[in-house]
Design an enzyme around this catalytic site. Sequence first.
Site, PDB file in Angstrom:
ATOM      1  NE  ARG A   1      -8.135   0.512   5.139  1.00 22.92           N
ATOM      2  CZ  ARG A   1      -8.082   2.075   5.510  1.00 22.92           C
ATOM      3  NH1 ARG A   1      -8.157   2.345   6.829  1.00 22.92           N
ATOM      4  NH2 ARG A   1      -7.542   2.772   4.160  1.00 22.92           N
TER       5      ARG A   1
ATOM      6  CG  ASN B   1      -7.595  -1.596  -5.487  1.00 25.82           C
ATOM      7  OD1 ASN B   1      -6.609  -2.406  -5.524  1.00 25.82           O
ATOM      8  ND2 ASN B   1      -7.841  -0.740  -4.675  1.00 25.82           N
TER       9      ASN B   1
ATOM     10  CG  HIS C   1      -0.213   2.582  -9.289  1.00 22.34           C
ATOM     11  ND1 HIS C   1      -0.281   1.947  -7.961  1.00 22.34           N
ATOM     12  CD2 HIS C   1      -1.239   3.245  -9.708  1.00 22.34           C
ATOM     13  CE1 HIS C   1      -1.278   2.616  -7.309  1.00 22.34           C
ATOM     14  NE2 HIS C   1      -2.100   3.229  -8.381  1.00 22.34           N
TER      15      HIS C   1
ATOM     16  CG  ASP D   1      -1.952   0.847   0.913  1.00 25.21           C
ATOM     17  OD1 ASP D   1      -2.409   1.367   0.079  1.00 25.21           O
ATOM     18  OD2 ASP D   1      -2.687   1.286   2.139  1.00 25.21           O
TER      19      ASP D   1
HETATM   20  C1  IPE Z   1      -5.535  -2.707  -0.661  1.00 26.12           C
HETATM   21  O1  IPE Z   1      -5.179  -1.325  -0.548  1.00 26.12           O
HETATM   22  C2  IPE Z   1      -5.120  -3.378  -1.835  1.00 26.12           C
HETATM   23  C3  IPE Z   1      -4.145  -3.467  -2.299  1.00 26.12           C
HETATM   24  C4  IPE Z   1      -3.092  -3.122  -1.761  1.00 26.12           C
HETATM   25  C5  IPE Z   1      -4.118  -4.188  -3.946  1.00 26.12           C
HETATM   26  P1  IPE Z   1      -6.214  -0.203  -0.916  1.00 26.12           P
HETATM   27  O2  IPE Z   1      -5.312   1.353  -0.782  1.00 26.12           O
HETATM   28  O3  IPE Z   1      -7.160  -0.595  -2.056  1.00 26.12           O
HETATM   29  O4  IPE Z   1      -7.208  -0.152   0.509  1.00 26.12           O
HETATM   30  P2  IPE Z   1      -7.887   0.762   1.355  1.00 26.12           P
HETATM   31  O5  IPE Z   1      -8.817   1.351   0.287  1.00 26.12           O
HETATM   32  O6  IPE Z   1      -6.971   1.770   1.680  1.00 26.12           O
HETATM   33  O7  IPE Z   1      -8.647  -0.142   2.284  1.00 26.12           O
HETATM   34  C1  IPE Z   2      -1.650   0.356  -3.515  1.00 25.46           C
HETATM   35  O1  IPE Z   2      -1.225   1.768  -3.396  1.00 25.46           O
HETATM   36  C2  IPE Z   2      -1.478  -0.176  -4.811  1.00 25.46           C
HETATM   37  C3  IPE Z   2      -3.081  -0.671  -5.369  1.00 25.46           C
HETATM   38  C4  IPE Z   2      -3.967  -0.505  -4.296  1.00 25.46           C
HETATM   39  C5  IPE Z   2      -3.263  -1.008  -6.529  1.00 25.46           C
HETATM   40  P1  IPE Z   2      -2.417   2.624  -3.243  1.00 25.46           P
HETATM   41  O2  IPE Z   2      -2.601   3.068  -4.805  1.00 25.46           O
HETATM   42  O3  IPE Z   2      -3.510   2.287  -2.487  1.00 25.46           O
HETATM   43  O4  IPE Z   2      -1.584   3.990  -2.780  1.00 25.46           O
HETATM   44  P2  IPE Z   2      -2.470   4.933  -1.646  1.00 25.46           P
HETATM   45  O5  IPE Z   2      -2.769   4.126  -0.519  1.00 25.46           O
HETATM   46  O6  IPE Z   2      -3.471   5.949  -2.412  1.00 25.46           O
HETATM   47  O7  IPE Z   2      -1.172   5.954  -1.350  1.00 25.46           O
HETATM   48 MG    MG Z   3      -4.009   2.426  -0.651  1.00 26.44          MG
END
Ligand code: IPE
Ligand code: IPE
Ligand code: MG
Length: 245
Positions: free
Chosen positions: A198, A72, A41, A24
Amino acid sequence: METDRELPDISSLKIPRHVAIIMDGNGRWAKMRHKPRTYGHAKGAEVLEETLENCDHLGIRYLTVYAFSTENWARPLEEVKVIMNLFRKYLISSVEKCMKNNVRCIVIGERSRLSPDIAEAVCHLEEATKDNTGITFIIAINYGSRDEIVRGVKRLAGDVAANLLSPDDVNEGVIQNYLDTADIPDPDLLIRTSGEERLSNFLLWQLAYAEFYFTDVPWPDFSMEELIKAIRVYTSRDRRFGKVK
Ligand code: IPE
Ligand code: IPE
Ligand code: MG
């Protein structure tokens, strides 16, 4: 894997057999650098390659990573497109790397929502690497734990209706076999980067007895040093599994 890097001293560490990671913080990492989220990413995908090598060096046998959740899809279409393009590139280039490094690759999650060329690349990567005997690398794409359980229960109910299975025979092992992770041992250590504490619908069944480690470090900054920090904390934990020690 071949390397000319020096391996850090890990003699005092208890190496978990299976590490699961919620990668994350890509978006926030990019934002801090005044770049688009998608830049994060792309960097995240590079760090994933390094992390797989690092896990292999440390003797970890299974690495599972959360790459894209069932939730997502609700992100802006442009961001989803870029992530899917990264999968296209990553899945194709992984074949050669996994073969070179004896990595067995498995993808978990629901496949029908992936575009046909990505689903095809997933099948090809799994098929090409299925006899490799090194680390098992499990990538969760369009994965949600509740979705996995729903799909598993549907198949199980179908098998009961077809008299292939009796309700009396259903036990924990049988349910495990209907999940995407059938045949994969449960994770010992779960790592989530970037400060959130979480599960976000990741491996709800499989993490029943895992140790959890949360770090503020965003995924694109996750390094061998950070991995070893997590394993050091894991080493200090007392896993009792409900027993008295
Ligand atoms: C969890 O991260 C999913 C992945 C890392 C692929 P998210 O960024 O989507 O989770 P939330 O929305 O903060 O719970
Ligand atoms: C995790 O990083 C990658 C995916 C969920 C695909 P995020 O894109 O959730 O990055 P933040 O949490 O918004 O910084
Ligand atoms: Mg995230």
